[in-house]
Design an enzyme around this catalytic site. Structure first.
Site, PDB file in Angstrom:
ATOM      1  CG  ASP A 153      -1.573  -1.316   1.483  1.00 29.85           C
ATOM      2  OD1 ASP A 153      -2.180  -1.829   0.526  1.00 29.85           O
ATOM      3  OD2 ASP A 153      -1.496  -1.840   2.612  1.00 29.85           O
ATOM      4  CG  ASP A 182      -2.840  -4.581  -1.562  1.00 27.56           C
ATOM      5  OD1 ASP A 182      -3.976  -4.889  -1.977  1.00 27.56           O
ATOM      6  OD2 ASP A 182      -2.439  -4.885  -0.427  1.00 27.56           O
ATOM      7  CG  ASP A 230      -5.023  -1.537   2.837  1.00 23.14           C
ATOM      8  OD1 ASP A 230      -5.759  -0.755   2.211  1.00 23.14           O
ATOM      9  OD2 ASP A 230      -4.822  -2.716   2.479  1.00 23.14           O
ATOM     10  NE  ARG A 278     -11.067  -4.416  -1.189  1.00 17.46           N
ATOM     11  CZ  ARG A 278     -10.137  -5.368  -1.181  1.00 17.46           C
ATOM     12  NH1 ARG A 278      -8.880  -5.042  -0.925  1.00 17.46           N
ATOM     13  NH2 ARG A 278     -10.446  -6.618  -1.431  1.00 17.46           N
TER      14      ARG A 278
END
Length: 505
Positions: A258, A304, A308, A360
């Site tokens: 990330d 990714d 996160d 997301r």
């Protein structure tokens, strides 16, 4: 080493105008010993405003604002950045980013690429061929899926290569740190900032983060695998080249890294920053296997998440930032089975701009997440039409979309409690279930939001559109709004476009 100290007026204006004190060797420069308060408090020693979101729940986040002059650095290379973090340790520190820092570079400044990280005998073509569904999936299934535990020299070499890259590009940020971009062009690219368990009190502002590129993504043959008789030849046991599990849909490429990973850290404020895949979006890397493993979601993924928040991370505020041109923006909670996350993962998102992001934004498990005054822009078209998955798959291949397909903006996962307030959703070809999706969640709340130009309750709209109802009894009410009141949805677009992203302080 000769060092050039710029005038005090330049130092005071540096975060606004881009002027900086940089050593002649282009690594790092400590500020001259002119006193702790020689730089203006609001721009060069920022602190989180009082009550500004969940990050402020246990007191003000100060980052490195109390740093001594010895622990104030201006850096313009990976080496200088890492050295500054190491030298200051957990002491308050301010690290100012001048220009672009490439985390995938060596101490001499040369960019490191796949060739530098690759461990023999890894080769992408050989790896792809070794685990191709026509080869790997003909083995007996395990729990109705192909064996997900890849074995053999190519997977071993891929893992070794991935570790070599990770050791170089993932940078741990210690406690009591402010990382501040100078001017309008500060960037951190091709790597990850990680805020791990035990780390707290971190501020990140005014930086564009780009392209945490994974050179060694792994193929997971069991991800989303399904024995679907609508697909010609799809069956659970191998018969011949035209009949068997290799003719069933499923399998995905998965990547690491990330741009920012809050992996157990707490009391973190990210503000006025920008996040994207840069000039290497995953759309450049289409699926490599033939039908039926060539859905758009089976592209070779090299990125990714953007940010996160996982593993009992807690008390995070992300504000006035711009997330764009990426598929999966960020997770809050990374596993349904991680019940230890209960009571953690409290996050506030406000004043942010999401454009051409697929999903997301965020997808939440366990956390209490306050999402207000954000602006979401995307397109839900692209999955194809048809009576079953096979027909939709075939149809989707006719007109492959160039945008990231909006699956859902807010993902209400297991034990999550999302409180949405005065957000604006502009989702072409979408309905309210694209604004909030039920992903094994039970509750979610919304008020004052706008969807495609109309004021609606997105939870009630999604309940009608999806048939997977969410209760509105989330069990908590936000109180941490900071110094600025919630804007009505009608004012959000102008505010966000003017303020969100790096270079707008």
């Amino acid at each position: 080493m000769n060092r050039k100290i710029l005038a005090a007026s330049c130092l005071a204006a540096s975060l606004i105008a881009g002027c900086s004190a940089v050593s002649t060797d282009n690594t790092s420069q400590k500020l001259s010993n002119t006193g702790k308060n020689s730089m203006s408090q609001d721009m060069t020693r920022p602190v989180l405003p009082h009550n500004d979101g969940w990050a402020a729940a246990e007191g003000q986040v100060t980052g490195g604002s109390d740093a001594l002059d010895a622990h104030i650095y201006t850096v313009s290379s990976r080496k200088a950045f890492v050295d500054a973090l190491k030298e200051a340790g957990n002491s308050p520190k301010i690290i100012r980013i001048s220009g672009t820092i490439n985390l995938s570079s060596n101490d001499q400044g040369r960019e490191l690429t796949e060739a530098d990280y690759r461990v023999a005998p890894y080769n992408f073509e050989d790896y792809k061929n070794a685990y191709a569904p026509a080869v790997w999936n003909i083995q007996p299934l395990i729990k109705k899926r192909p064996n997900r535990d890849l074995t053999g020299p190519q997977e071993e070499a891929r893992l070794a290569s991935a570790k070599k890259q990770k050791d170089q590009i993932v940078i741990d940020v210690p406690s009591n740190t402010s990382i501040l971009g100078l001017g309008k062009n500060a960037k951190i690219i091709k790597g990850t900032l990680q805020i791990s368990a035990g780390v707290e009190n971190v501020i990140i502002r005014n930086i564009a983060f780009e392209d945490a590129f994974d050179y060694f993504p792994g193929w997971d043959p069991g991800d989303s695998f399904k024995i679907d008789p609508n697909y010609p030849g799809c069956m659970g046991e191998y018969v011949n080249a035209n009949q068997g599990p290799q003719k069933c849909p499923g399998g995905r490429w998965n990547s690491e890294y990330d741009l920012i990973s809050i992996n157990g850290g707490k009391r973190v404020w990210i503000d006025h920053s920008t996040f994207s895949d840069g000039d290497r979006p995953d759309s450049m890397f289409p699926p490599v296997y033939p039908f039926p493993q060539n859905e758009i979601t089976q592209k070779v993924q090299h990125h990714d998440g953007l940010v996160d928040i996982t593993n009992q991370a807690d008390l995070v505020t992300i504000s006035n930032s711009y997330f764009h041109d990426h598929d999966k923006a960020f997770l809050i909670g990374n596993s349904d089975g991680k019940t230890a996350d209960t009571g953690y993962l409290r996050v506030t998102l406000h004043g942010n701009y999401f454009k051409n992001v697929g999903q997301r934004m965020p997808r939440v498990r366990y956390g209490k997440v306050h999402v207000y005054n954000n602006y979401f822009v995307g397109n839900a078209q692209g999955d194809g039409v048809g009576a079953n998955a096979y027909e939709r798959h075939v149809d989707s291949l006719i007109n492959k979309p160039k945008h990231n397909i909006v699956r859902q903006v807010l993902g209400a996962g297991k034990e999550s409690a999302i409180y949405s307030e005065a957000n604006v959703f502009e989702i072409e070809n979408g309905n309210p279930s694209h604004a909030i999706g039920n992903m094994k969640g039970k509750v979610a709340y919304d008020q004052g939001s706008m969807f495609n130009g109309k004021m609606i309750d997105i939870v009630e709209g999604a309940n009608k559109a999806s048939g997977k109802p969410l209760s509105k009894d989330v069990g908590w009410t936000p109180t941490l709004y900071g110094p600025t009141p919630v804007l009505p949805a009608s004012e959000v677009i102008d505010y966000v476009k003017e303020n969100a992203g790096a270079g707008k302080l």
